[in-house]
Motif scaffolding. Structure first.
Motif, PDB file in Angstrom:
ATOM      1  N   SER B  80       0.839  -1.181  -0.093  1.00  0.00           N
ATOM      2  CA  SER B  80      -0.006   0.029  -0.134  1.00  0.00           C
ATOM      3  C   SER B  80       0.819   1.162   0.092  1.00  0.00           C
ATOM      4  N   SER B  81       1.935   0.923   0.507  1.00  0.00           N
ATOM      5  CA  SER B  81       2.921   2.367   0.791  1.00  0.00           C
ATOM      6  C   SER B  81       3.557   2.679  -0.945  1.00  0.00           C
ATOM      7  N   THR B  83       2.149   1.626  -3.749  1.00  0.00           N
ATOM      8  CA  THR B  83       0.846   2.117  -4.614  1.00  0.00           C
ATOM      9  C   THR B  83       0.267   3.507  -4.098  1.00  0.00           C
ATOM     10  N   CYS B  84       0.625   3.878  -2.984  1.00  0.00           N
ATOM     11  CA  CYS B  84       0.454   5.525  -2.481  1.00  0.00           C
ATOM     12  C   CYS B  84       1.411   6.315  -3.285  1.00  0.00           C
ATOM     13  N   TRP B 102      -5.288   4.004  -8.379  1.00  0.00           N
ATOM     14  CA  TRP B 102      -4.293   3.628  -7.027  1.00  0.00           C
ATOM     15  C   TRP B 102      -4.423   4.049  -5.755  1.00  0.00           C
ATOM     16  N   THR B 106      -4.675   1.612  -2.742  1.00  0.00           N
ATOM     17  CA  THR B 106      -4.003   1.781  -1.609  1.00  0.00           C
ATOM     18  C   THR B 106      -5.059   1.782  -0.397  1.00  0.00           C
ATOM     19  N   SER B 182       0.894  11.340   1.249  1.00  0.00           N
ATOM     20  CA  SER B 182       1.552  10.198   0.889  1.00  0.00           C
ATOM     21  C   SER B 182       2.747  10.263   2.135  1.00  0.00           C
ATOM     22  N   TRP B 185       1.509   8.453   4.864  1.00  0.00           N
ATOM     23  CA  TRP B 185       1.386   6.733   4.806  1.00  0.00           C
ATOM     24  C   TRP B 185       2.780   6.121   4.769  1.00  0.00           C
TER      25      TRP B 185
END
Lengths: 133, 207
Positions: B80-81, B83-84, B102, B106, B182, B185
């Motif tokens: 997820s990091s 795709t963020c 995206w 995420t 972002s 995250w």
């Protein structure tokens, strides 16, 4: 009018906006793949208990630190700004604070544990004394 | 005439630089907040490290944690990091649809992580190993729970950003907010590296 713009700065800004697309994507991909590999390495050596405990602990700590630096650079872009690098300074300062905070707490508590906590024998004596009352 | 045009261009460029400087200052301010958040996590890590062996007859980490389960959690958060970051890149290219996709991925991965964590907590509590059980478990729930609370807030923020982008598109203000999100995250993923290593992997080795 023209003197109001620092040409170097403008060039840097333009360069930054051009640098962006493909090289930035590459950065994210490199960061992701190396983090993945580091995580799996750490997991596998723990899961299979490869080597003795002291060595494993050291290895895990090193793997975590490498992954920390990788993500700091590739995901959080620390150290990739123009000078003055305030972000890098702030981060370095915070790493120092964290080391003092965590290291200091562990040191003090460990030392107190050795000095003030009663031994098992002392505890038994105390419990027996309480029973006699 | 050409001088006039050149002057107009200079004025425009000046405005652009000013705007980008202001936005950078705001993002740097958010970075300063994240660094102070480190102090909170550092304190909780210190507490956990001190109390990790105080199990008071209760279960230790090695008895409680399932490593494969935690690995799946970790991989979900790590992906997820990544795709963020991709969502932010798409937004900077002004691809609205790609950004939303995206961001959705995420969000789904983050929600998977949170769901797995809550399921784990629920299992421990129903087995009678809640934060009441021992010093070790109190510090464990506080540390991992604080991280989980941050993730929850991040997911809420992400959902709001999604609606915002969908309705209003990708303006400079939205981009600035997305940059902050972002950072937040990625920061949570960095904190998780240490939770994964210190709480779970060290725990499995009976430190």
């Amino acid at each position: 009018m023209n003197e109001s713009i620092n040409p170097e700065y403008t060039n840097a800004l333009v360069a930054a906006s051009h640098e962006s697309e493909p090289s930035r994507l590459k950065h994210y991909v490199i960061g992701f793949i190396s983090s993945l590999v580091l995580t799996l390495c750490a997991y596998l050596i723990t899961y299979y208990h490869a080597g003795n405990r002291g060595l494993l602990l050291g290895l895990l700590a090193v793997l975590a630190l490498i992954q920390f630096l990788v993500q700091l650079f590739f995901f959080l872009h620390v150290g990739r700004e123009f000078s003055p690098r305030f972000k890098l300074m702030m981060t370095t300062f915070m790493i120092l604070v964290v080391i003092i905070l965590v290291g200091g707490s562990l040191w003090i508590m460990h030392s107190l544990n050795g000095r003030v906590m009663p031994s098992t024998k002392q505890k038994e004596q105390y419990m027996n004394a309480q029973d006699n009352l | 005439m050409s001088e006039l045009v050149a002057d107009a261009k200079v004025v425009q460029l000046n405005k652009q630089i000013e705007r980008s400087e202001k936005s950078s200052t705001a993002v740097f301010g958010f970075w300063v907040y994240l660094m102070t958040d480190c102090v909170l996590f550092a304190s909780l890590f210190a507490v956990f490290s001190v109390l990790r062996n105080n199990t008071y007859g209760g279960p230790s980490g090695a008895q409680l944690f399932s490593l494969p389960y935690v690995l799946i959690e970790t991989l979900a958060l790590l992906s997820s990091s990544f795709t963020c970051g991709l969502a932010l890149l798409s937004a900077q290219r002004r691809h609205k649809k790609q950004t939303l996709i995206w961001l959705g991925v995420t969000f789904a991965l983050g929600l998977t992580f949170l769901g797995l964590e809550i399921a784990e907590f629920h299992k421990f509590v129903t087995m009678g190993d809640s934060w009441h059980r021992s010093g070790f478990l109190s510090s464990y729930f506080t540390l991992v729970g604080t991280h989980g609370a941050h993730i929850t807030i991040g997911l809420l923020w992400m959902a709001v950003m999604g609606v915002f982008i969908y309705k209003r598109g990708l303006g400079p203000l939205t981009l600035k907010r997305l940059r902050m999100l972002s950072l937040f995250w990625h920061f949570l993923d960095v904190v998780w590296i240490f939770i994964f290593t210190i709480v779970y992997l060290f725990g499995a080795l009976h430190v």
